[in-house]
Structure formats: C-alpha cells, structure tokens
Motif scaffolding. Structure first.
Motif, short mmCIF file in Angstrom:
data_model
loop_
_atom_site.label_atom_id
_atom_site.label_comp_id
_atom_site.label_asym_id
_atom_site.label_seq_id
_atom_site.Cartn_x
_atom_site.Cartn_y
_atom_site.Cartn_z
N ASN A 38 -23.01 9.59 14.84
CA ASN A 38 -23.87 10.42 15.03
C ASN A 38 -24.47 10.88 15.81
OD1 ASN A 38 -24.88 10.66 12.17
ND2 ASN A 38 -24.97 8.40 11.87
N ASP A 39 -24.71 10.02 17.17
CA ASP A 39 -25.21 10.22 18.13
C ASP A 39 -23.92 11.29 18.94
OD1 ASP A 39 -26.66 8.47 17.47
OD2 ASP A 39 -25.75 6.38 19.28
N MET A 83 -18.28 3.08 13.85
CA MET A 83 -18.76 4.08 14.14
C MET A 83 -19.46 5.31 13.86
SD MET A 83 -16.02 3.27 16.10
CE MET A 83 -16.11 4.83 16.76
N ILE A 84 -19.99 4.59 12.67
CA ILE A 84 -21.38 5.56 11.92
C ILE A 84 -22.61 6.16 12.89
CG2 ILE A 84 -23.05 5.83 9.86
CD1 ILE A 84 -19.60 5.94 9.08
N HIS A 133 -13.05 13.43 8.98
CA HIS A 133 -14.10 14.45 8.80
C HIS A 133 -15.04 15.01 8.06
CE1 HIS A 133 -13.15 18.85 10.14
NE2 HIS A 133 -13.22 19.04 8.67
N GLN A 134 -14.49 15.15 6.59
CA GLN A 134 -15.52 15.51 6.06
C GLN A 134 -17.24 14.10 6.00
OE1 GLN A 134 -13.13 14.09 2.73
NE2 GLN A 134 -13.28 16.17 1.98
N TYR A 135 -17.14 13.41 6.61
CA TYR A 135 -17.81 12.64 6.95
C TYR A 135 -18.60 13.60 8.22
CZ TYR A 135 -21.06 9.21 7.82
OH TYR A 135 -23.08 8.67 8.53
N VAL A 136 -18.27 13.97 8.89
CA VAL A 136 -18.93 14.65 10.21
C VAL A 136 -19.27 15.79 10.47
CG1 VAL A 136 -18.18 15.85 12.38
CG2 VAL A 136 -17.31 13.04 11.74
N ILE A 185 -11.96 4.42 20.15
CA ILE A 185 -13.12 4.09 20.32
C ILE A 185 -13.55 2.60 19.30
CG2 ILE A 185 -15.31 3.91 20.01
CD1 ILE A 185 -15.07 6.56 20.74
N ALA A 186 -12.57 1.98 18.14
CA ALA A 186 -12.70 1.70 17.24
C ALA A 186 -11.56 0.77 17.70
CB ALA A 186 -12.24 1.83 15.95
N GLN A 187 -10.34 1.68 18.51
CA GLN A 187 -9.05 0.23 18.95
C GLN A 187 -7.94 0.18 18.25
OE1 GLN A 187 -10.69 -3.12 21.35
NE2 GLN A 187 -11.35 -1.32 23.16
N ILE A 188 -7.59 1.54 16.94
CA ILE A 188 -6.82 1.17 16.22
C ILE A 188 -6.62 2.86 16.10
CG2 ILE A 188 -7.76 -0.68 14.75
CD1 ILE A 188 -9.35 1.46 13.02
N SER A 189 -5.11 3.01 15.23
CA SER A 189 -4.34 3.79 15.10
C SER A 189 -5.19 5.10 14.76
CB SER A 189 -2.81 4.26 14.48
OG SER A 189 -3.01 3.62 12.85
N PRO A 190 -4.81 6.05 14.50
CA PRO A 190 -6.14 7.43 14.03
C PRO A 190 -5.63 6.93 12.54
CG PRO A 190 -4.78 8.39 16.06
CD PRO A 190 -4.53 6.52 16.04
N HIS A 191 -3.67 6.84 11.92
CA HIS A 191 -3.93 6.68 10.34
C HIS A 191 -4.72 5.76 9.69
CE1 HIS A 191 -1.25 7.14 6.99
NE2 HIS A 191 -1.20 5.86 6.99
N TYR A 192 -4.68 4.32 10.15
CA TYR A 192 -5.04 3.50 10.22
C TYR A 192 -6.47 3.01 9.75
CZ TYR A 192 -5.92 -1.18 9.36
OH TYR A 192 -6.29 -2.90 8.30
#
Length: 98
Positions: A6-7, A1-2, A42-45, A21-28
């Motif tokens: 970045n892309d 996902m990183i 969000h902070q990472y982005v 894209i990771a095929q999991i729930s947003p909360h998880y």
C-alpha cells in the motif's frame, strides 16, 4: 507486506521484489500470500491500485493521467482497461459521477 504494498503502489511492485523484502522465495511468498489473502499477490496489487484510483478520482482535482501515474500504471490506456474491468466504467466516467 500489505503495508509495504500500500505504501508503494506508485512503484513497479514485482513478486520477486516483495518476496525479497519478506526474505523468502517468490514462489513460496506467492503461495503463502494466496493462502492467507485468497488472491494472488499481483491481483491484490491491482485491486489496491484501482481502489486508490477511485479515491483519488473522487476526492481530488487530478487528471486521469495523473491518477494513473500515482497508482503505478505505466500507461493511461492500461489503467483505463484495468479500471473498467474492475469497476465497470472508465476512470473518466467514474470521475464525472463523483
């Protein structure tokens, strides 16, 4: 996902989109991401966008408006506010120093 983040910094990267894209729930996804990276997605982005902006401002002959668009900010004013919060000076000030 990183790598995906970045892309795609120039895109609107929502938590739901990245989690799908990771095929999991947003909360998880947010929980796992924060656990492994130490900060929320969000902070990472935002951090990645600011770091890319620093590179573009220092290495290229692009305007602040162009850089803000290339790193995914919807407006130059928001970009300037976020950049100043993270770096301590405005994008224009940073560009002049480099």
């Amino acid at each position: 996902m990183i790598a995906y983040i970045n892309d795609n910094l120039d895109q609107n990267l929502s938590l739901a989109e990245i989690a799908a894209i990771a095929q999991i729930s947003p909360h998880y996804f947010a929980s796992l991401f924060k656990q492994s990276m130490g900060i929320a997605p969000h902070q990472y982005v935002t951090k990645c966008r600011v770091e890319r902006a620093k590179y573009l401002l220092a290495k290229r002959e692009l305007s602040v408006i162009q850089v803000s668009q290339l790193v995914g900010f919807q407006s130059q004013s928001h970009f300037t506010k976020v950049f100043r919060k993270y770096i301590g000076i405005t994008p224009q000030g940073f560009k002049k120093l480099h």
